[in-house]
Every structure is written in structure tokens, then in C-alpha cells.
Design a protein around this motif. Structure first.
Motif, short mmCIF file in Angstrom:
data_model
loop_
_atom_site.label_atom_id
_atom_site.label_comp_id
_atom_site.label_asym_id
_atom_site.label_seq_id
_atom_site.Cartn_x
_atom_site.Cartn_y
_atom_site.Cartn_z
N GLU A 1 7.53 -8.49 -15.07
CA GLU A 1 8.00 -8.89 -13.82
C GLU A 1 8.06 -7.91 -12.77
O GLU A 1 8.39 -8.00 -11.41
N THR A 2 7.70 -6.55 -13.24
CA THR A 2 7.62 -5.38 -12.28
C THR A 2 6.29 -5.03 -12.24
O THR A 2 5.62 -4.06 -11.86
N TRP A 3 5.11 -6.06 -12.59
CA TRP A 3 3.78 -5.81 -12.63
C TRP A 3 3.05 -6.80 -11.71
O TRP A 3 2.34 -7.72 -12.28
N PRO A 4 3.05 -6.79 -10.38
CA PRO A 4 2.39 -7.74 -9.59
C PRO A 4 0.71 -7.60 -9.87
O PRO A 4 0.47 -6.56 -10.18
N ARG A 5 0.15 -8.74 -9.48
CA ARG A 5 -1.41 -8.67 -9.65
C ARG A 5 -1.95 -8.52 -8.44
O ARG A 5 -1.64 -9.29 -7.40
N ILE A 6 -2.80 -7.46 -8.29
CA ILE A 6 -3.35 -7.16 -6.82
C ILE A 6 -4.86 -7.84 -7.10
O ILE A 6 -5.52 -7.25 -8.06
N SER A 7 -5.44 -8.47 -6.18
CA SER A 7 -6.80 -8.82 -6.16
C SER A 7 -7.43 -7.68 -5.25
O SER A 7 -6.95 -7.10 -4.31
N VAL A 8 -8.70 -7.49 -5.81
CA VAL A 8 -9.62 -6.54 -4.96
C VAL A 8 -10.38 -7.22 -3.72
O VAL A 8 -11.20 -8.04 -4.27
N GLY A 9 -10.23 -6.51 -2.58
CA GLY A 9 -11.12 -7.15 -1.45
C GLY A 9 -12.15 -6.19 -0.96
O GLY A 9 -12.63 -5.13 -1.66
N THR A 10 -12.38 -6.03 0.39
CA THR A 10 -13.16 -5.35 1.16
C THR A 10 -12.59 -3.79 1.18
O THR A 10 -11.46 -3.76 0.96
N GLU A 11 -13.32 -2.88 1.91
CA GLU A 11 -12.88 -1.59 1.89
C GLU A 11 -11.50 -1.60 3.02
O GLU A 11 -10.52 -0.93 2.54
N GLU A 12 -11.92 -2.36 3.94
CA GLU A 12 -10.81 -2.54 5.09
C GLU A 12 -9.66 -3.23 4.58
O GLU A 12 -8.35 -2.81 4.82
N GLU A 13 -9.72 -4.22 3.54
CA GLU A 13 -8.54 -4.82 3.20
C GLU A 13 -7.83 -3.93 2.15
O GLU A 13 -6.71 -3.85 1.92
N MET A 14 -8.66 -3.20 1.29
CA MET A 14 -7.85 -2.18 0.50
C MET A 14 -7.17 -1.18 1.13
O MET A 14 -6.15 -0.46 0.89
N ALA A 15 -7.51 -0.65 2.33
CA ALA A 15 -6.97 0.32 3.15
C ALA A 15 -5.59 -0.32 3.63
O ALA A 15 -4.55 0.07 3.80
N ARG A 16 -5.74 -1.68 4.01
CA ARG A 16 -4.41 -2.46 4.83
C ARG A 16 -3.64 -2.38 3.18
O ARG A 16 -2.20 -2.35 3.58
#
Ligand code: PLP
Length: 349
Positions: free
Chosen positions: A320-335
């Protein structure tokens, strides 16, 4: 303050709301390959007829690239369709579903509908599948399901472990390898090549992930004809003409897989290194998603991230304290990083 927040959150310039980015569905915002889009535009006017040559071209290209005969491949609108069909066909009151925990849960929801028990085997400490425990879980297993790389952890199962599972799975069970994310990994080895010599092996693939075609709906199953015939008893839907040509163009685009794999690996490794430096453990991912330990409820985190226009994935029961993060473009990861800083400081956008 709001002003300070705007300084560090790219995309939050001025009063205008930033574009919402989706790092929650393991899809790629960059969409299909240019070559695929071109082929769609060229063939769309032919859509008054059913796909014929377009379907045959796709099948022959795929069969050649995979090195398996065409009668070992079934094509569907996505890979969720054959996953559902396989679970409905090969599990039931006397035949359980054995899976890792956590993993992609579509099969968890489907097996009980046909009376199949779901047996969840915790992953090993390195997030890999415990194939020994999975094979020993139930002599009456109908399916042993391995997602490689796994969703949501991104961790891989080695070819050696899959060969172990093939040799030691319960007699008569299907070993289902879900290769939805296989293109993202340098080290996860596909087992499509083992299908012609293993009647109980079923491999699923999709164009929804690295190929950026989730909205076009294209996936396939690789198995021996007798297995496919059982699964397809009630049919499995049909694929659009424009989708077939996009698929063929993507397969023929030699740079697509290596370039996107490299881009995602860079974004993933940089983001994970950044999070770990801040003291957050992450799963050992070779895919376009990973889980991160945030030390607080993932549902609240997800809501707070959304206020900054960043959609992140859900968490899994027991994590419950481990959300899943998808990986996107460089700009998206900066966001993502900018929003993460704000949210962990208790600020909403
Ligand atoms: N398998 C896995 C592991 C997935 O993560 C997904 C989608 O997220 C699917 C299958 C089904 O996707 P699709 O039907 O778009 O191929």
C-alpha cells in the motif's frame, strides 16, 4: 508557497494549467512509430473492405521475425483478450491459477469467474518470480502465469528460471509467459523459440507498450495449434485494417525497439537513482514501470500527484505504500520529479 512551487515544477508556468501527463498506465505518450502513422494514413481509405492482404502481410512478417510457423500465432485486439481466453479455457473448479504476488491482476479476476482458485506466491527479495514455489504450489494447477518483465515491479525472470518452470510445472498445466514488456529489457529473454518443442507453453505479446499502440489494439499469442484452437473456441475478436498496417510497419522499423528501449532505460535509471538518493527504495526494474516505497498511503499520493497534472499508477494489496510509476519521456520524468518534491513536502497544485 504557490510561486515557489511554480519555480520548480516545469509545466506550471503562469496561471495556465499544465498538460496532464499519464505515468499511470505503462503506455507511451509518444504513440506509434512515424512509419506506422504513415501507413495508417495511406491505407485508411481502403477501410471500406475487410483486412485481407494487410492481415496476411502482418502474419508473414511476424512469423518470419519470431521464427515460428504462422499456425503457431493467433492475432487479437490486444493481449488482454488472449490472456482472458487462456484463463477461462485452462483454469476451472479442478484447475487453479498460480501467479506471483504482486503481478498483473487480470488473471486474478478472471479465474474465479470460471471457478478457478487463485494461488499467489510471494516474489523473492530481488522481486523475481519464485519459480520453485510456483511449480510446487498445486499439482492440479491449470495455469502457471509468469509476467516477464513483471508488471508492476519491472523485474525479470531469467530464461533459466523459465526453463525450470517448463520442466517442473504440474503435468498438464499451461505455462503462460506474458511478454507484454519484453521489448524494454536487455536481459529478459523471450521464450517464443521454445514454443515449437513445448506443447504446454503459451507466450503473449502486445503492441500496447513499447510500440505505443495501446489505442490501436494489437496483440498476439504464440503456442502450438492445438492450444490456440482450444483458446479460440469462441473466437477472440478481430483486428482493424489500419491496425494491421501499423503493426507491420512497426515490425519492419529496425530502429524502433532499440531506440525506445534506450530512451526508457535512461529515464527509468535516472529517476530510480534520484529517488534512491532521497532514501526511497525502488523495485529492480528492466521495464517501463517500477514501484517506489514512499512511506505513506499510495492512494493519497496518487491524488496529490494528480493535482500537479501527473497521473501515477496504483498500488497493489500488501504494497500500500509502493505506488507504481510508469516511465515516460525525459520531460515527463522531469515533471514527475518536480511534482514528487511538492507532494512529499505536503503541497498540492
Ligand atoms: N499483460 C500485461 C502484463 C499488461 O500490463 C497489460 C496491460 O497493461 C496487458 C497484458 C494487456 O494489454 P493489451 O490488451 O493492451 O495488450
Amino acid at each position: 508557497s504557490r510561486a515557489a512551487a511554480q519555480d520548480v515544477a516545469p509545466g506550471r508556468v503562469g496561471a495556465a494549467k499544465p498538460e496532464v501527463i499519464n505515468l499511470g498506465a505503462n503506455t507511451l505518450s509518444i504513440g506509434p512509430a512515424k512509419s506506422a502513422l504513415q501507413q495508417i494514413a495511406e491505407s485508411a481509405p481502403d477501410s471500406g473492405g475487410y483486412p485481407g492482404k494487410e492481415a496476411r502481410d502482418f502474419m508473414s512478417t511476424l512469423s518470419e521475425q519470431l521464427g515460428v510457423p504462422e499456425d503457431h500465432i493467433s492475432v487479437y485486439p490486444g493481449s488482454g483478450t488472449p490472456l482472458g481466453l487462456a484463463v477461462m479455457t485452462f483454469t476451472g473448479p479442478e484447475r487453479s491459477l498460480v501467479t506471483a504476488d504482486p503481478t498483473y491482476e487480470q488473471s486474478w479476476r478472471t479465474a474465479p469467474k470460471v471457478g478457478g482458485k487463485v494461488i499467489k506466491i510471494p516474489q523473492r527479495a530481488d522481486n523475481s518470480h519464485d519459480v520453485q514455489a510456483m511449480c510446487a504450489a498445486d499439482p492440479k494447477a491449470g495455469i502457471v502465469y509468469i509476467c516477464n518483465p513483471n508488471n508492476p515491479t519491472g523485474a525479470i525472470t531469467t530464461r533459466k528460471d523459465i526453463e525450470y518452470a517448463l520442466a517442473h510445472k504440474p503435468a498438464g498445466s499451461i505455462l503462460l509467459i506474458d511478454e507484454a514488456y519484453i521489448h524494454f529489457s536487455d536481459n529478459a529473454a523471450s521464450v517464443v523459440d521454445l514454443v515449437p518443442t513445448h506443447p504446454d507453453l503459451l507466450v503473449l505479446r502486445t503492441f500496447s507498450k513499447l510500440y505505443g499502440m495501446a489505442g490501436l489494439r494489437l496483440g498476439y499469442a504464440v503456442a502450438q495449434p492445438a492450444t490456440l484452437e482450444k483458446m479460440n473456441f469462441y473466437g477472440g475478436g478481430s483486428v482493424a485494417l489500419t491496425t494491421f498496417v501499423a503493426g507491420t510497419a512497426s515490425l519492419r522499423d529496425a530502429k524502433l525497439v532499440p531506440e525506445r528501449r534506450k530512451m526508457i532505460a535512461k529515464g527509468r535509471n535516472e529517476t530510480i537513482a534520484w529517488l534512491e538518493k532521497k532514501g526511497h527504495r525502488c523495485t529492480k526494474s528492466e521495464s517501463n514501470c517500477f514501484m517506489v516505497e514512499i512511506g505513506r498511503d499510495a492512494k493519497e499520493f496518487q491524488k496529490a500527484m494528480a493535482t500537479w497534472g501527473v497521473m501515477v499508477g496504483r498500488s497493489w494489496p500488501g504494497f500500500e505504500t509502493w505506488p507504481r510509476i510508469s516511465v515516460g519521456t525525459e520531460e515527463e520524468m522531469a515533471r514527475f520529479r518536480a511534482a514528487f518534491v511538492q507532494v512529499m513536502a505536503g503541497r498540492t497544485g
